[in-house]
Design a protein around this motif. Structure first.
Motif, PDB file in Angstrom:
ATOM      1  N   GLY A  33       0.811  -1.205   0.000  1.00 29.18           N
ATOM      2  CA  GLY A  33       0.000   0.000   0.000  1.00 29.18           C
ATOM      3  C   GLY A  33       0.848   1.260   0.000  1.00 29.18           C
ATOM      4  N   PHE A  34       0.292   2.330   0.563  1.00 25.70           N
ATOM      5  CA  PHE A  34       0.940   3.643   0.431  1.00 25.70           C
ATOM      6  C   PHE A  34       2.163   3.806   1.326  1.00 25.70           C
ATOM      7  CE2 PHE A  34      -2.267   4.386   3.728  1.00 25.70           C
ATOM      8  CZ  PHE A  34      -1.497   4.983   4.702  1.00 25.70           C
ATOM      9  N   SER A  35       2.434   2.815   2.192  1.00 28.97           N
ATOM     10  CA  SER A  35       3.661   2.966   2.985  1.00 28.97           C
ATOM     11  C   SER A  35       4.828   2.177   2.394  1.00 28.97           C
ATOM     12  CB  SER A  35       3.409   2.580   4.452  1.00 28.97           C
ATOM     13  OG  SER A  35       2.661   1.402   4.532  1.00 28.97           O
ATOM     14  N   PHE A  36       4.625   1.619   1.202  1.00 25.71           N
ATOM     15  CA  PHE A  36       5.692   0.836   0.548  1.00 25.71           C
ATOM     16  C   PHE A  36       6.923   1.699   0.249  1.00 25.71           C
ATOM     17  CE2 PHE A  36       7.724  -0.470  -3.483  1.00 25.71           C
ATOM     18  CZ  PHE A  36       8.190  -1.717  -3.097  1.00 25.71           C
ATOM     19  N   LYS A  37       8.079   1.121   0.562  1.00 23.03           N
ATOM     20  CA  LYS A  37       9.351   1.728   0.145  1.00 23.03           C
ATOM     21  C   LYS A  37      10.148   0.641  -0.562  1.00 23.03           C
ATOM     22  CE  LYS A  37       9.307   5.415   3.278  1.00 23.03           C
ATOM     23  NZ  LYS A  37       9.285   6.822   2.891  1.00 23.03           N
ATOM     24  N   PRO A  38      10.668   0.925  -1.756  1.00 21.41           N
ATOM     25  CA  PRO A  38      11.457  -0.097  -2.446  1.00 21.41           C
ATOM     26  C   PRO A  38      12.744  -0.384  -1.675  1.00 21.41           C
ATOM     27  CG  PRO A  38      11.528   2.010  -3.629  1.00 21.41           C
ATOM     28  CD  PRO A  38      10.599   2.194  -2.460  1.00 21.41           C
ATOM     29  N   PRO A  39      13.418  -1.518  -1.928  1.00 17.83           N
ATOM     30  CA  PRO A  39      13.081  -2.508  -2.955  1.00 17.83           C
ATOM     31  C   PRO A  39      12.048  -3.522  -2.444  1.00 17.83           C
ATOM     32  CG  PRO A  39      15.090  -3.174  -1.827  1.00 17.83           C
ATOM     33  CD  PRO A  39      14.662  -1.866  -1.196  1.00 17.83           C
ATOM     34  N   VAL A  40      11.480  -4.293  -3.380  1.00 22.59           N
ATOM     35  CA  VAL A  40      10.581  -5.390  -3.039  1.00 22.59           C
ATOM     36  C   VAL A  40      11.395  -6.468  -2.326  1.00 22.59           C
ATOM     37  CG1 VAL A  40       9.130  -7.222  -4.027  1.00 22.59           C
ATOM     38  CG2 VAL A  40       9.083  -4.909  -5.010  1.00 22.59           C
ATOM     39  N   ARG A  41      10.896  -6.893  -1.157  1.00 18.89           N
ATOM     40  CA  ARG A  41      11.649  -7.910  -0.416  1.00 18.89           C
ATOM     41  C   ARG A  41      11.552  -9.281  -1.088  1.00 18.89           C
ATOM     42  NH1 ARG A  41       9.162  -7.620   5.173  1.00 18.89           N
ATOM     43  NH2 ARG A  41       7.678  -6.279   4.091  1.00 18.89           N
ATOM     44  N   GLN A  42      12.556 -10.091  -0.803  1.00 17.66           N
ATOM     45  CA  GLN A  42      12.736 -11.390  -1.450  1.00 17.66           C
ATOM     46  C   GLN A  42      11.455 -12.235  -1.513  1.00 17.66           C
ATOM     47  OE1 GLN A  42      15.303 -12.437  -3.166  1.00 17.66           O
ATOM     48  NE2 GLN A  42      14.181 -14.355  -3.593  1.00 17.66           N
ATOM     49  N   GLY A  79       4.932  -2.604  -6.179  1.00 16.94           N
ATOM     50  CA  GLY A  79       6.267  -2.431  -6.736  1.00 16.94           C
ATOM     51  C   GLY A  79       6.518  -1.007  -7.195  1.00 16.94           C
ATOM     52  N   TRP A  80       5.425  -0.261  -7.422  1.00 16.68           N
ATOM     53  CA  TRP A  80       5.581   1.134  -7.847  1.00 16.68           C
ATOM     54  C   TRP A  80       6.016   1.997  -6.663  1.00 16.68           C
ATOM     55  CZ3 TRP A  80       1.467   3.482 -11.662  1.00 16.68           C
ATOM     56  CH2 TRP A  80       1.302   2.619 -12.761  1.00 16.68           C
ATOM     57  N   ASP A  81       6.819   2.992  -6.954  1.00 12.68           N
ATOM     58  CA  ASP A  81       7.087   4.024  -5.975  1.00 12.68           C
ATOM     59  C   ASP A  81       5.791   4.813  -5.759  1.00 12.68           C
ATOM     60  OD1 ASP A  81       9.596   5.778  -4.776  1.00 12.68           O
ATOM     61  OD2 ASP A  81       7.907   7.039  -5.396  1.00 12.68           O
ATOM     62  N   VAL A  82       5.461   5.080  -4.497  1.00 11.85           N
ATOM     63  CA  VAL A  82       4.161   5.683  -4.165  1.00 11.85           C
ATOM     64  C   VAL A  82       4.010   7.074  -4.786  1.00 11.85           C
ATOM     65  CG1 VAL A  82       2.747   6.487  -2.213  1.00 11.85           C
ATOM     66  CG2 VAL A  82       3.938   4.298  -2.079  1.00 11.85           C
ATOM     67  N   PRO A 134       6.214   3.646 -11.599  1.00 12.53           N
ATOM     68  CA  PRO A 134       7.065   2.494 -11.906  1.00 12.53           C
ATOM     69  C   PRO A 134       8.506   2.902 -12.188  1.00 12.53           C
ATOM     70  CG  PRO A 134       5.646   3.049 -13.772  1.00 12.53           C
ATOM     71  CD  PRO A 134       5.224   3.941 -12.651  1.00 12.53           C
ATOM     72  N   THR A 135       9.421   1.982 -11.896  1.00 14.05           N
ATOM     73  CA  THR A 135      10.833   2.190 -12.227  1.00 14.05           C
ATOM     74  C   THR A 135      11.018   1.816 -13.685  1.00 14.05           C
ATOM     75  OG1 THR A 135      11.359   1.500  -9.993  1.00 14.05           O
ATOM     76  CG2 THR A 135      13.196   1.605 -11.540  1.00 14.05           C
ATOM     77  N   LEU A 136      11.344   2.797 -14.494  1.00 15.64           N
ATOM     78  CA  LEU A 136      11.488   2.528 -15.918  1.00 15.64           C
ATOM     79  C   LEU A 136      12.749   1.694 -16.171  1.00 15.64           C
ATOM     80  CD1 LEU A 136      10.324   6.011 -17.229  1.00 15.64           C
ATOM     81  CD2 LEU A 136       8.996   3.916 -16.916  1.00 15.64           C
ATOM     82  N   GLY A 137      12.734   0.957 -17.250  1.00 14.72           N
ATOM     83  CA  GLY A 137      13.900   0.132 -17.581  1.00 14.72           C
ATOM     84  C   GLY A 137      13.764  -1.298 -17.101  1.00 14.72           C
ATOM     85  N   ALA A 138      12.842  -1.530 -16.167  1.00 19.14           N
ATOM     86  CA  ALA A 138      12.584  -2.901 -15.695  1.00 19.14           C
ATOM     87  C   ALA A 138      11.096  -3.185 -15.909  1.00 19.14           C
ATOM     88  CB  ALA A 138      12.949  -3.019 -14.223  1.00 19.14           C
ATOM     89  N   PRO A 139      10.710  -4.456 -16.087  1.00 19.71           N
ATOM     90  CA  PRO A 139       9.275  -4.749 -16.237  1.00 19.71           C
ATOM     91  C   PRO A 139       8.531  -4.345 -14.960  1.00 19.71           C
ATOM     92  CG  PRO A 139      10.638  -6.709 -16.672  1.00 19.71           C
ATOM     93  CD  PRO A 139      11.527  -5.682 -16.060  1.00 19.71           C
ATOM     94  N   TYR A 140       7.339  -3.831 -15.116  1.00 17.65           N
ATOM     95  CA  TYR A 140       6.563  -3.428 -13.932  1.00 17.65           C
ATOM     96  C   TYR A 140       5.087  -3.780 -14.129  1.00 17.65           C
ATOM     97  CZ  TYR A 140       5.633   0.720 -16.825  1.00 17.65           C
ATOM     98  OH  TYR A 140       5.281   1.553 -17.839  1.00 17.65           O
ATOM     99  N   LEU A 141       4.372  -3.809 -13.027  1.00 18.85           N
ATOM    100  CA  LEU A 141       2.960  -4.179 -13.045  1.00 18.85           C
ATOM    101  C   LEU A 141       2.158  -3.099 -13.777  1.00 18.85           C
ATOM    102  CD1 LEU A 141       1.259  -6.513 -11.822  1.00 18.85           C
ATOM    103  CD2 LEU A 141       0.757  -5.002  -9.887  1.00 18.85           C
ATOM    104  N   PRO A 198      -6.428   9.548  -4.263  1.00 16.72           N
ATOM    105  CA  PRO A 198      -5.339   8.950  -5.050  1.00 16.72           C
ATOM    106  C   PRO A 198      -3.984   9.428  -4.552  1.00 16.72           C
ATOM    107  CG  PRO A 198      -7.010   9.968  -6.481  1.00 16.72           C
ATOM    108  CD  PRO A 198      -7.305  10.411  -5.076  1.00 16.72           C
ATOM    109  N   LYS A 199      -2.989   8.566  -4.660  1.00 20.54           N
ATOM    110  CA  LYS A 199      -1.620   8.940  -4.334  1.00 20.54           C
ATOM    111  C   LYS A 199      -0.919   9.365  -5.635  1.00 20.54           C
ATOM    112  CE  LYS A 199      -3.190   7.099  -0.586  1.00 20.54           C
ATOM    113  NZ  LYS A 199      -4.459   6.660  -1.145  1.00 20.54           N
ATOM    114  N   LEU A 200       0.193  10.057  -5.499  1.00 16.05           N
ATOM    115  CA  LEU A 200       0.834  10.661  -6.675  1.00 16.05           C
ATOM    116  C   LEU A 200       1.124   9.668  -7.801  1.00 16.05           C
ATOM    117  CD1 LEU A 200       3.265  13.342  -5.173  1.00 16.05           C
ATOM    118  CD2 LEU A 200       1.402  13.743  -6.800  1.00 16.05           C
ATOM    119  N   CYS A 201       1.467   8.423  -7.447  1.00 15.79           N
ATOM    120  CA  CYS A 201       1.812   7.444  -8.489  1.00 15.79           C
ATOM    121  C   CYS A 201       0.648   7.180  -9.433  1.00 15.79           C
ATOM    122  CB  CYS A 201       2.305   6.134  -7.875  1.00 15.79           C
ATOM    123  SG  CYS A 201       1.048   5.231  -6.961  1.00 15.79           S
TER     124      CYS A 201
END
Lengths: 229, 229
Positions: free
Chosen positions: A127-136, A160-163, A167-174, A185-188
């Motif tokens: 949710g909105f408190s997510f901070k990357p990176p995605v854990r294992q 996986g998106w930054d809130v 999305p982090t460009l250059g890598a596949p994302y949801l 809505p949050k900024l993302c």
């Protein structure tokens, strides 16, 4: 125009709901999850076989409540929990899902299984408190969701998106087809390109909306969601 | 045919929801109160000035949640609490109503005030655990509600009625125009002569409905109430 919140505003608003309004987590989670199930029934009325992917935080809790209400509405939801937490709130919500006869998967579904078995996957991982990176422990399911062809509905934040920065460009994302923002809505959400953007979580007092300059759209009648797109 | 529950069955079902399903009171109260507000918006869509009379138990809690959702739906609810309790759950629900700018009356409204100021009075005084007689602190408001001409909507049980045997004949009693039974009607609903009988509280698992032989009616779509009359 509905204003989009940054991560710190979203956190402050949430804290105010709990510490000033004295809402209980269970109480708001019930309304949030119900609004998600209701919005999905509007956006995907005929998609009966649904997998809800549930993370270990409040976003996952919203997903568990959503699963129970979807079952009540006539869907056939199943649940996958990449990481079970021992929190009482979680155990209770899982118990309720079990007693509502919602299957809980034992293993991470492959891309092929996601494509073959489900007409919709609900992303209630982070949710909105997510901070990357995605854990294992969440990498495999997130990878499979990114590569599946089944449409995805994200609750509040596409996982996986930054809130704020998306999305982090250059890598596949949801790339969800549907996004249900909760309370505001949050900024993302600026980077959301899917067809269906809904707002749920109709529990903000007008005075609180004014304080955060939310300019919320008008919900219709007694509906607990509103379509923004 | 929906089966009507006696008092001990209603109590057992409630205990099962809390002790087996591990539902929190806040969680079910939120759904119950929301279903009441939704049913009222169906039964009395144009009755904007509403007084909610709130008792000290869970029926009163449902009423406080109902008041908040009615405010969200665009009604102008006010609240009267004949007896404030110090329970945290109550204080929190009252705090939420205050922050949603719902006025709380300081004094018991007279029959004339009930008639002049309100188009509907919601009776959330006593629920399915009520045992007569009515205690002193509730006599005045109940008397005034019995003698008002404003229509009344009772939540779960018309207050003052025996939960199984209905009103005590020979004395004036409350005659609501609307009754919202929660989870399943109680036996006293056989004596209800009003026009609008609704069922709310859509949170019973099918396996639990079968156990209590509830034979619940079909709710439509995502609606949280169903009209029985």
């Amino acid at each position: 125009m509905t204003r989009y919140l940054n991560q710190s505003e979203a956190t402050k608003l949430d804290e105010e709901l709990f510490n000033v309004y004295n809402f209980g987590v269970e109480q708001l989670m019930e309304l949030a999850g119900l609004s998600c199930a209701s919005a999905i029934s509007n956006g995907f009325p005929s998609f009966k076989n649904v997998l809800i992917v549930v993370g270990p935080g409040n976003n996952g809790g919203d997903g568990l409540v959503c699963a129970r209400h979807m079952k009540i509405f006539g869907y056939s939801p199943e649940i996958f929990l990449p990481k079970r937490t021992a929190k009482t709130l979680y155990e209770n919500l899982i118990k309720q899902c079990e007693l509502f006869e919602i299957p809980i998967l034992n293993a991470c579904p492959s891309v092929e299984e996601l494509n073959a078995k489900y007409s919709l996957v609900v992303d209630a991982l982070f949710g909105f408190s997510f901070k990357p990176p995605v854990r294992q422990e969440f990498c495999e399911i997130l990878h499979n969701m990114i590569h599946m062809s089944t449409p995805c509905c994200s609750i509040d934040i596409p996982s996986g998106w930054d809130v704020e920065n998306g999305p982090t460009l250059g890598a596949p994302y949801l790339k969800p087809e549907m996004l249900i923002s909760l309370t505001a809505p949050k900024l993302c959400a600026r980077f959301f390109k899917g067809k269906l953007h809904y707002l749920g979580g109709r529990f903000i007092a007008p005075v609180l909306a004014r304080k955060y300059e939310l300019e919320l759209p008008n919900y219709v009648g007694i509906e607990c969601y509103v379509c923004l797109s």
